[in-house]
Motif scaffolding. Structure first.
Motif, PDB file in Angstrom:
ATOM      1  N   PHE A 187     115.779 103.944  41.481  1.00 51.15           N
ATOM      2  CA  PHE A 187     114.727 104.349  42.276  1.00 51.15           C
ATOM      3  C   PHE A 187     114.580 105.543  43.127  1.00 51.15           C
ATOM      4  N   GLY A 188     115.656 106.330  42.782  1.00 51.80           N
ATOM      5  CA  GLY A 188     115.507 107.939  43.364  1.00 51.80           C
ATOM      6  C   GLY A 188     116.890 108.171  44.107  1.00 51.80           C
ATOM      7  N   LEU A 210     110.147  96.599  41.030  1.00 46.89           N
ATOM      8  CA  LEU A 210     111.124  95.974  40.205  1.00 46.89           C
ATOM      9  C   LEU A 210     110.384  94.512  40.165  1.00 46.89           C
ATOM     10  N   ARG A 211     110.628  94.049  39.005  1.00 49.16           N
ATOM     11  CA  ARG A 211     110.214  92.459  38.850  1.00 49.16           C
ATOM     12  C   ARG A 211     111.371  91.769  38.695  1.00 49.16           C
ATOM     13  N   ASP A 226     114.936  99.682  33.292  1.00 49.95           N
ATOM     14  CA  ASP A 226     113.401  99.602  32.502  1.00 49.95           C
ATOM     15  C   ASP A 226     112.704 100.766  33.122  1.00 49.95           C
ATOM     16  N   PRO A 227     112.415 101.759  32.402  1.00 46.62           N
ATOM     17  CA  PRO A 227     111.762 103.032  32.603  1.00 46.62           C
ATOM     18  C   PRO A 227     110.416 102.706  33.207  1.00 46.62           C
ATOM     19  N   LYS A 228     109.622 101.547  32.914  1.00 42.13           N
ATOM     20  CA  LYS A 228     108.301 101.403  33.413  1.00 42.13           C
ATOM     21  C   LYS A 228     108.342 100.738  34.772  1.00 42.13           C
ATOM     22  N   TRP A 281     121.864 105.971  31.463  1.00 40.11           N
ATOM     23  CA  TRP A 281     121.658 104.587  31.750  1.00 40.11           C
ATOM     24  C   TRP A 281     121.825 103.801  30.650  1.00 40.11           C
ATOM     25  N   PRO A 282     121.853 102.615  30.859  1.00 35.17           N
ATOM     26  CA  PRO A 282     122.003 101.820  31.864  1.00 35.17           C
ATOM     27  C   PRO A 282     123.306 102.102  32.874  1.00 35.17           C
TER      28      PRO A 282
END
Ligand code: MTE
Length: 331
Positions: free
Chosen positions: A95-96, A109-110, A186-188, A200-201
């Motif tokens: 996330f950065g 994130l889901r 998850d790149p999405k 990654w991962p």
């Protein structure tokens, strides 16, 4: 960890690791103080951290009730770090790379539905739905001292159960010597997955006896609530005697193997991040000392540093795991 550019205009090359977050933070504070005057800047910085913490938490995260810790070392009496700091000063490179990036961006994130796959050298490979994984054992609150490789530390009340409970359930084969933990990539929903900053991962690993040590926690919550996304929701690892990067976040796979796992930071810079990564004040990082640390919340330009403790203060519980090993070689 590895950082390239910063919004303060300092740039770091790929392998020039965080000068140490402490140094960077101070330099940044100094620049800010010089640029805009002490009081104004301090207030602005608190206000924005507050807003981030508020947005990430209250009223939104479900309670995750837990019993008290039942193991030795499971509840340090040191002052607990403010929730605001623990949830807005994070490393979560998906996330950065700035400390406040995850609190701002991890809302994408889901975490539902979520499952964790158990595979490799086990008698009972399985895919656990999160709801079943949470119920697998009694949730305990463990108040652990945490020490980041970059030279800062926190005290966090985690909620979870000993990883050993899950391991016993899936029955590893005698040939399994290591456990690998794989995070979601998850790149999405994770804006930095795909960037060159890491392979990654995100992968981490432990030796079987480390994973079986009762201190090693499979965590679903902190401060009595489910984990906020930026802290690795919905399930992460917490290994308090190791540097923070050993604590994989948002885990989707746990694999039992006879080979030492190739971990993300070891792949990125093997001379700086070994497989063991036990907190050790006597073994310097190649570019900075590990003898002291800055406790988050006790900061400010002239705050005194704390002495870093061997195995982060958990020597009585885990020292014997490394008897006879050269800890300078096995860093
Ligand atoms: N897990 C994943 N998947 N990605 C990461 O970038 N960073 C690690 C570790 N786990 C990281 C991760 C590092 S460097 C640290 S210090 C801790 O998470 C930080 O955990 P915290 O933000 O809950 O304090």
């Amino acid at each position: 960890m590895l950082i390239r550019t910063h919004d303060d205009g300092f740039s770091h090359s790929m392998t020039s690791e965080i000068t140490s977050a402490g140094v960077y933070q101070r330099r940044r504070e100094l620049m800010q103080l010089m640029a805009s005057g002490v009081a104004g800047t301090a207030l602005a910085s608190w206000a924005s951290r507050d807003a981030l913490a508020q947005a990430a938490r209250p009223g939104k995260l479900a309670a995750l009730p837990a019993t008290k810790a039942t193991i030795s070392g499971g509840a340090t009496m040191e002052k607990v770090t403010d929730y605001k700091d623990a949830s807005t000063y994070n490393n979560f490179y998906e996330f950065g790379t700035d400390k406040d990036d995850p609190a701002r961006t991890a809302h994408t994130l889901r975490t539902k539905p979520w499952s964790v796959e158990i595979e490799g050298m086990v008698k009972k490979p399985a895919r656990y739905q999160l709801e079943d994984l949470i119920k697998l054992s009694t949730q305990e609150e463990r108040i652990y001292r945490m020490r980041c490789v970059e030279g800062w530390s926190m005290v966090i009340p985690w909620v979870g159960y000993s990883m050993s409970k899950l391991i016993e359930k899936v029955e590893p084969l005698g040939s399994a010597k290591y456990v690998e933990f794989v995070s979601l990539a998850d790149p999405k929903t994770m804006p930095y997955v795909g960037s060159a900053v890491l392979a990654w991962p995100y992968v981490e690993g432990l030796r079987m006896d480390e994973a079986m040590n009762p201190l090693t926690l499979l965590s679903f919550g902190m401060y009595g609530e489910v984990l906020p996304n930026q802290n690795g929701a919905p399930v992460r690892l917490v290994v308090p005697w190791k540097y923070g990067f050993k604590n994989g976040k948002s885990i989707v796979k746990i694999r039992f193997t006879d080979r030492e796992p190739k971990t993300a930071w070891n792949k990125a810079a093997a001379n700086e991040y070994g497989f063991y990564s036990n907190v050790n004040p006597n073994v310097d990082h190649p570019r900075w000392s590990q003898a002291t640390e800055r406790r988050i919340g006790e900061d400010g330009l002239f705050a005194k540093k704390r002495k870093t403790l061997m195995f982060n203060g958990y020597e009585a519980q885990v020292g014997q795991l490394y008897a006879g090993m050269d800890l300078k070689k096995n860093y």
